[in-house]
Scaffold this active site. Structure first.
Site, PDB file in Angstrom:
ATOM      1  N   GLY A  45       4.561   2.616   1.603  1.00  0.00           N
ATOM      2  CA  GLY A  45       4.792   3.825   2.378  1.00  0.00           C
ATOM      3  C   GLY A  45       4.475   3.544   3.832  1.00  0.00           C
ATOM      4  CD  GLN A  50       0.964   3.943   8.521  1.00  0.00           C
ATOM      5  OE1 GLN A  50       1.753   4.456   7.723  1.00  0.00           O
ATOM      6  NE2 GLN A  50       0.149   2.951   8.205  1.00  0.00           N
ATOM      7  CG  LEU A 107       1.002  -1.278   5.700  1.00  0.00           C
ATOM      8  CD1 LEU A 107       2.476  -0.976   5.932  1.00  0.00           C
ATOM      9  CD2 LEU A 107       0.806  -2.712   5.228  1.00  0.00           C
ATOM     10  CG  HIS A 148      -1.977   6.665   2.146  1.00  0.00           C
ATOM     11  ND1 HIS A 148      -3.213   6.082   1.976  1.00  0.00           N
ATOM     12  CD2 HIS A 148      -1.442   6.089   3.248  1.00  0.00           C
ATOM     13  CE1 HIS A 148      -3.413   5.196   2.951  1.00  0.00           C
ATOM     14  NE2 HIS A 148      -2.338   5.177   3.721  1.00  0.00           N
ATOM     15  CD  GLU A 149       2.455   6.292   3.939  1.00  0.00           C
ATOM     16  OE1 GLU A 149       2.487   6.364   5.199  1.00  0.00           O
ATOM     17  OE2 GLU A 149       1.860   5.381   3.342  1.00  0.00           O
ATOM     18  CG  HIS A 152      -0.600   7.791   8.002  1.00  0.00           C
ATOM     19  ND1 HIS A 152      -1.570   7.247   8.817  1.00  0.00           N
ATOM     20  CD2 HIS A 152      -0.524   6.964   6.921  1.00  0.00           C
ATOM     21  CE1 HIS A 152      -2.053   6.150   8.264  1.00  0.00           C
ATOM     22  NE2 HIS A 152      -1.437   5.955   7.109  1.00  0.00           N
TER      23      HIS A 152
END
Length: 193
Positions: A45, A50, A107, A148-149, A152
């Site tokens: 993802g 990011q 990441l 999780h994404e 962000h």
């Protein structure tokens, strides 16, 4: 084109993403570049913040996980089918199920993995890359990647879920990442600390 991934400590990771419209400049190119970057960095993802773009956009390919389940994973997750999907202007509508731990990484925070508790399922409203509206319910590993994404685009990181003592123990590693003192096999963009 493979983009640089923003490292922990960069302010864009703490910004709440902005909604976008179909005429957002270079959107299709950005989405393709995000897929290229995701695969070049072996992720499942990736959110626009990011790659230093503070908008409500993320991509998820959980099929990479579910297509390669071993026997133990099959026992835990059954016949879960992954997705490969673009999420734009996403809003989580509801969460359900008991929270369960899973070892997550990011990441933007390389070399750090921790068990994070998240609910079993989520219902989410979003538009795809063609701005077709969707309202879907996801569970298991796919829901986890989406959670999780989604964090962000809300300016949150998985380490925010850690207990204060655990975060304190990671402080030196996090500072090193922010200063660029980490080796990874993908391009990174570091904050000027």
């Amino acid at each position: 084109m493979v983009l640089s991934i923003v490292a922990y400590g960069h302010p864009v990771l703490r910004k709440k993403g902005e909604d976008i419209t179909p005429d957002y400049p270079g959107l299709q190119e950005l989405i393709q570049n995000m897929w290229d970057t995701l695969y070049a960095s072996n992720g499942v993802g990736l959110a626009a913040p990011q790659v230093n773009v503070p908008i409500r956009l993320f991509v998820v390919d959980s099929k990479q996980m579910t297509d390669h389940f071993d026997e133990e994973d099959r026992l835990l997750f059954g016949d879960e089918q992954g997705i490969k999907q673009v999420f734009i202007n996403a809003r989580i509508l509801e969460v359900n199920g008991q929270e369960w731990p899973y070892n997550e990484g990011c990441l933007s925070i390389p070399k750090i993995r921790e068990d994070i508790l998240r609910p079993q399922t989520l219902k989410i409203r979003y538009v795809d890359e063609y701005f077709n509206p969707h309202e879907e319910t996801y569970s298991g590993l796919t829901a986890r990647v989406i959670f999780h994404e989604y964090d962000h685009i809300e300016g949150k990181l998985f380490i925010d879920y850690l207990k204060p003592l655990k975060k304190k123990l990671l402080r030196k590693k996090l500072e090193d990442i922010a200063r660029g003192k980490v080796e990874v096999n993908y391009k990174m963009l570091f904050a000027k600390v």
